[in-house]
Design a protein around this motif. Structure first.
Motif, PDB file in Angstrom:
ATOM      1  N   ALA A 156       0.836  -1.192   0.000  1.00  0.00           N
ATOM      2  CA  ALA A 156       0.000   0.000   0.000  1.00  0.00           C
ATOM      3  C   ALA A 156       0.871   1.243   0.000  1.00  0.00           C
ATOM      4  O   ALA A 156       1.933   1.283   0.627  1.00  0.00           O
ATOM      5  N   THR A 157       0.405   2.268  -0.716  1.00  0.00           N
ATOM      6  CA  THR A 157       0.976   3.600  -0.600  1.00  0.00           C
ATOM      7  C   THR A 157       0.101   4.374   0.383  1.00  0.00           C
ATOM      8  O   THR A 157      -1.123   4.396   0.231  1.00  0.00           O
ATOM      9  N   PHE A 158       0.723   4.975   1.391  1.00  0.00           N
ATOM     10  CA  PHE A 158      -0.091   5.586   2.447  1.00  0.00           C
ATOM     11  C   PHE A 158       0.574   6.850   2.980  1.00  0.00           C
ATOM     12  O   PHE A 158       1.778   7.073   2.801  1.00  0.00           O
ATOM     13  N   ASN A 159      -0.238   7.655   3.643  1.00  0.00           N
ATOM     14  CA  ASN A 159       0.223   8.893   4.298  1.00  0.00           C
ATOM     15  C   ASN A 159       1.135   9.724   3.398  1.00  0.00           C
ATOM     16  O   ASN A 159       2.204  10.164   3.789  1.00  0.00           O
ATOM     17  N   GLY A 160       0.682   9.904   2.187  1.00  0.00           N
ATOM     18  CA  GLY A 160       1.421  10.733   1.238  1.00  0.00           C
ATOM     19  C   GLY A 160       2.296   9.924   0.323  1.00  0.00           C
ATOM     20  O   GLY A 160       1.912   9.630  -0.794  1.00  0.00           O
ATOM     21  N   ALA A 161       3.467   9.527   0.792  1.00  0.00           N
ATOM     22  CA  ALA A 161       4.415   8.806  -0.079  1.00  0.00           C
ATOM     23  C   ALA A 161       5.170   7.748   0.705  1.00  0.00           C
ATOM     24  O   ALA A 161       6.363   7.543   0.492  1.00  0.00           O
TER      25      ALA A 161
ATOM     26  N   PRO B  12      -1.955   3.109  -5.231  1.00  0.00           N
ATOM     27  CA  PRO B  12      -0.670   2.410  -5.118  1.00  0.00           C
ATOM     28  C   PRO B  12       0.394   2.960  -6.056  1.00  0.00           C
ATOM     29  O   PRO B  12       1.576   3.016  -5.702  1.00  0.00           O
ATOM     30  N   LEU B  13      -0.016   3.380  -7.241  1.00  0.00           N
ATOM     31  CA  LEU B  13       0.890   3.958  -8.250  1.00  0.00           C
ATOM     32  C   LEU B  13       0.268   5.265  -8.728  1.00  0.00           C
ATOM     33  O   LEU B  13      -0.429   5.298  -9.742  1.00  0.00           O
ATOM     34  N   PRO B  14       0.491   6.361  -8.010  1.00  0.00           N
ATOM     35  CA  PRO B  14      -0.227   7.598  -8.316  1.00  0.00           C
ATOM     36  C   PRO B  14       0.088   8.189  -9.686  1.00  0.00           C
ATOM     37  O   PRO B  14      -0.746   8.891 -10.253  1.00  0.00           O
ATOM     38  N   ARG B  15       1.284   7.940 -10.220  1.00  0.00           N
ATOM     39  CA  ARG B  15       1.629   8.418 -11.563  1.00  0.00           C
ATOM     40  C   ARG B  15       2.449   7.368 -12.291  1.00  0.00           C
ATOM     41  O   ARG B  15       3.661   7.476 -12.426  1.00  0.00           O
TER      42      ARG B  15
END
Length: 293
Positions: free
Chosen positions: A4-9, A71-74
């Motif tokens: 997981a991607t969490f709390n910003g980065a 999970p992969l914002p860009r």
């Protein structure tokens, strides 16, 4: 393994109701807008590399205290597989399938995460949900065979391919900001097993609209990857939306959309028409008219 991607980065491993923060130990603290998972994949890290790391001293927090994002914002690319279920072909009165259409691209800026809002662009044009199995590429894939294609997969996640029913081409109609909700996690390929045998369900406003097993795909996951890799380089962190079954339908302001895929979890987002305009008021036609001499 669920990432997981969490709390910003920050990058974490999800284990039941806890999350282990592996950002610093994995060396992805300064990941930029691509996010820590993309940085991990671009560094060549594999599932086996992660499993071999000692995270015993890594911080652990309750999952309820973490803000989960895409999970992969860009990603570098979001690749779509049109008309990849026969029932959807019939539903949309399509004359062709992915075999004739090939694949298409969506803008990476269309990606959002769980709990965020799909922003309807138009008040007077139908916008539909399309629930799909998402594939995350783990390493460079170029001209790969069907037999080898799954070796290039890092993991899978739920993906919503949101679509305006207007006259433009697919990439335009599917690339609006917020039109690719993803997450909540990427589940690694070793934990998922066969991607062509997963149950998929999608609800809108509490109504079950879509229900299918991925074994009904026209192009299997391996075939989609192989085909796409013969058209373009598939890079680490690229997302492939593998196609949607029958049951697509219009979204309205205030709707909640839930996509659940076996072994992958639930992706939940909401719908807003707060910034929607009339189709005739979009800037393109006026600009075109102004330039006609």
């Amino acid at each position: 393994m669920r990432l997981a991607t969490f709390n910003g980065a920050r990058l974490g491993i999800v284990d039941n109701d806890e999350l282990t923060d592996i950002t610093d130990l994995a060396g992805v603290a300064d990941s930029g807008k691509g996010g820590p998972l993309l940085a991990l994949l671009e560094a060549g890290k594999t599932v086996q590399d992660l499993a071999a790391m000692d995270f015993s001293a890594a911080p652990r927090i309750p999952l309820t205290e973490a803000t989960i994002s895409a999970p992969l914002p860009r990603p570098h690319k979001v690749i779509g597989a049109p008309v990849n279920y026969i029932d959807h072909q019939i539903e949309m009165s399509e004359q062709k399938t992915i075999g004739e259409y090939g694949v298409f691209l969506k803008s990476p800026s269309s990606v959002i995460g769980p709990g965020e809002s799909i922003q309807l662009p138009y008040l007077d044009k139908r916008t539909d949900q399309e629930g799909e199995l998402g594939v995350v590429i783990g390493k460079l894939a170029r001209n790969v065979s069907v037999d080898q294609a799954l070796d290039y997969v890092f993991g899978y996640m739920p993906v919503l391919d949101i679509t305006v029913r207007s006259g433009e081409d697919r990439s335009t109609r599917k690339s609006f900001r917020t039109f690719t909700p993803t997450g909540p996690y990427v589940v690694t390929a070793d934990e998922v097993g066969d991607p062509d045998d997963l149950q998929l369900k999608c609800w809108v406003g509490g109504e079950l609209r879509q229900q299918v097993n991925t074994r009904e795909l026209i192009f299997s996951i391996a075939e989609v990857i192989s085909y796409a890799s013969h058209v373009m380089d598939l890079e680490p962190g690229d997302i492939i939306a593998s196609g949607t079954p029958a049951g697509v339908g219009p979204l309205a302001d205030g709707d909640d959309v839930i996509l659940e895929i076996e072994k992958l979890g639930r992706l939940a987002v909401v719908v807003s028409a707060g910034t929607a305009i009339n189709y005739a008021d979009r800037p393109g036609p006026r600009l075109a008219a102004d330039t006609v001499r």
